[in-house]
Design a protein around this motif. Structure first.
Motif: not given
Ligand SMILES: [Ca+2]
Ligand SMILES: [Ca+2]
Ligand SMILES: [Zn+2]
Length: 592
Positions: A500-508, A520-524
């Motif tokens: 379970i990966l990722g730092d932004s919320g899911g596609n709802y 796409y991946v949003l990263v800091t």
């Protein structure tokens, strides 16, 4: 801060809950509206110390393209008729109900329902088909179409009966005094239980807890703030012949071991939530904890199951697969925790949110029955469950062959997840994945810290439509609130390990269809400086902010709006037109 979430009017968000917790952090839960009608599952929560909000999570929609009339053409009574026609049974409990099941009348709310790429004005209806089956329906308020339905009751394990309605009460007359008794439970262990004397009769009612309200209670039939065990006398709650009565005694001696176990376990679970989480009963406000024992199956045979129906726990006396279900403290803990979940995040009982609902019930079941990581080890028969447990948080495969769900196998990694439609999208199956993350986390930080984190995530961060990635974010954030680097790293590692990966919320947008667009991946950047969009091959496409990012960015359902909090504690947003790949640039949310 609650206002002005881009492209929608500030007035579209209304505060539904505000709370300042024991560490001085405020949590503001907001419901999004469209033309003054709540959008189903659209909840945002902001969090911060001293009202300095620096974290936002949840799910909301950009509604500027929506075109739904908010004036219904089908009335509520007609919608209920449609539900009843589909259920095949009429169950408007309007007669002769005792206080026990006073809440089984249908509940209806008008909502805006985004579902599978469309947006509907809908009636969201909760309807009990019988005491065992509570259904949720979404009925189109413009043309009466049944848009979606699901059953929202957990059975400990899942095969469902049907038919029948109407419960009748045998509960009779009233008068006083708290008493205790010593009696053998289903382990043949002597337990001290709290009972209650009225006249010359003793009842299995525990009025000793601090939730008890002597002013509101009329004992024995209408108590308030008690732990109460009731006898179904081997009748089935799906049939009109369903009966129940007090468990009672003229001498304060108790020979029904199932009743002793249920009463005793109810007390332990109450104490757990009270002492560890300062929670007053299942509903948080001192509501009765009711267990119903000697519940039979539809065909009148002994039932090998247990469930929470939104009002009470029901326990069967066992079958070829199970011993008497009231025996197990983790089963009681699991079912009662469903009530806690329903009164906190209220996770939708379907898809990933449903698997989280199941997982939190298992997690707290395993915390209440604290001596192992298994669920059901005191009630399963090894002829059916080879490991001797129904589920195992330490090893969700549970000694069974891969995909042999009937023998208790569950996925332990996202790669193994069940993608079929049975069991509301595998809520009792895919719970194995977050269950295992809990085990991995708790095994490092210890149960005492892990339970604080999980309760905080459930009560302050998760929302109705939360998905696995939201649980990851919530657990990491709750850990950050309470503890430090070692624990935070343990939380991250636990979710990494189960995929379970990722730092932004899911596609709802939907649990069923995945977005066909490219990922796409949003990263800091390093030390949270800067915000970037990467493609899924890990290549940087564009840097969209130079700011130091304070919160995990949150993305709208369609990926067109990104919202985040920067180190100046202000909320920013950007819009992206994916067809032209033009990013709007950073904009500050108005403070109104
Ligand atoms: Ca145990
Ligand atoms: Ca256990
Ligand atoms: Zn459950």
């Amino acid at each position: 801060e609650a206002s002005a979430l881009m492209q929608v009017n500030a007035a579209d968000f209304k505060i539904s809950h505000f709370e300042t917790d024991e560490i001085g952090m405020s949590h503001v839960r907001m419901q999004q509206y469209y033309h003054n009608i709540p959008i189903y599952g659209a909840e945002v929560v902001t969090h911060g110390l001293a009202n300095d909000f620096d974290f936002l999570n949840g799910n909301y929609y950009t509604t500027s393209q929506w075109n739904v009339s908010s004036v219904p053409t089908v009335n509520e009574a007609k919608a209920l008729d449609i539900v009843e026609a589909d259920l095949g049974e009429s169950l408007r409990y309007d007669k002769d109900m005792t206080p026990i099941f006073s809440n089984t009348q249908p509940k209806t709310e008008m909502v805006i329902f985004p579902y599978q790429g469309s947006v509907y004005l809908a009636y969201h209806v909760y309807q009990y088909k019988n005491m065992v089956e509570r259904w949720e329906y979404f009925i189109d308020a413009h043309d009466g179409t049944l848009i979606h339905k699901r059953m929202s009751i957990c059975k400990l394990h899942h095969h469902f009966g049907n038919a029948g309605h109407d419960a009748e009460s045998n509960i009779s007359a009233p008068l006083d005094g708290k008493t205790t008794a010593n009696a053998k439970d289903l382990f043949d262990i002597n337990r001290t239980i709290n009972t209650y004397q009225v006249g010359s009769t003793y009842y299995m009612i525990d009025a000793t807890r601090d939730m008890f309200s002597s002013t509101a209670a009329q004992l024995p039939n209408d108590p308030s703030g008690v732990i109460w065990t009731i006898d179904a006398m081997n009748t089935t709650p799906t049939k009109s012949s369903f009966k129940y009565d007090h468990v009672k005694s003229s001498s304060n001696t108790w020979s029904d071991k199932a009743s002793v176990s249920a009463q005793y376990n109810g007390g332990i679970a109450y104490n757990y939530y009270k002492t560890v989480h300062n929670r007053k009963s299942i509903n948080g406000t001192g509501g009765n904890i009711i267990s119903i024992i000697n519940v039979s199956d539809d065909d009148g045979s002994s039932m090998g199951n247990a469930f929470w129906n939104g009002q009470a726990m029901f326990y069967g006396n066992g079958d070829a697969a199970f011993l008497s279900l009231a025996r197990a403290l983790d089963v009681a803990g699991h079912e009662m925790s469903h009530g806690v979940i329903e009164n906190t995040a209220n996770l939708d009982y379907e898809g990933e949110s449903g698997a989280l609902n199941e997982s939190f019930a298992d997690v707290f079941g395993a915390l209440i029955d604290r001596d192992d990581w298994k669920i059901g080890e005191d009630v399963v028969r090894t002829s059916v469950f080879p490991s001797g447990a129904l589920r195992d948080l330490q090893n969700p495969h549970n000694g069974a062959a891969t995909n042999n769900f009937d023998a208790g196998w569950q996925p332990k990694h996202f790669n193994e997840r069940y993608t079929g439609t049975a069991d509301n999208g595998g809520v009792h199956l895919n719970s194995g994945i977050p269950n295992h993350a809990f085990y991995l986390f708790a095994n490092v930080v210890g149960k005492d810290k892990a339970e604080k984190v999980y309760y905080r995530a459930l009560s302050q961060y998760l929302t109705k439509s939360s998905k696995f990635v939201d649980a990851r974010i919530a657990i990491i954030k709750a850990t950050t609130d309470l503890y430090s680097t070692t624990e935070i790293n343990a939380a991250k590692a636990a979710f990494d390990q189960v995929g379970i990966l990722g730092d932004s919320g899911g596609n709802y947008e939907t649990d069923v269809n995945t977005n066909p667009g490219q990922d796409y991946v949003l990263v800091t950047g390093e030390n949270s400086s800067g915000l970037y969009i990467y493609d899924n091959a890990g290549k940087e496409l564009v840097k969209i902010s130079n700011k130091t990012i304070f919160s995990k960015p949150s993305v709208t359902d369609d990926g067109t709006v990104i919202i985040y909090v920067a180190s100046d504690h202000k909320i920013y947003y950007q819009t992206i037109d994916w067809s032209t790949e033009v990013v709007s640039g950073e904009k500050l949310l108005d403070d109104q």
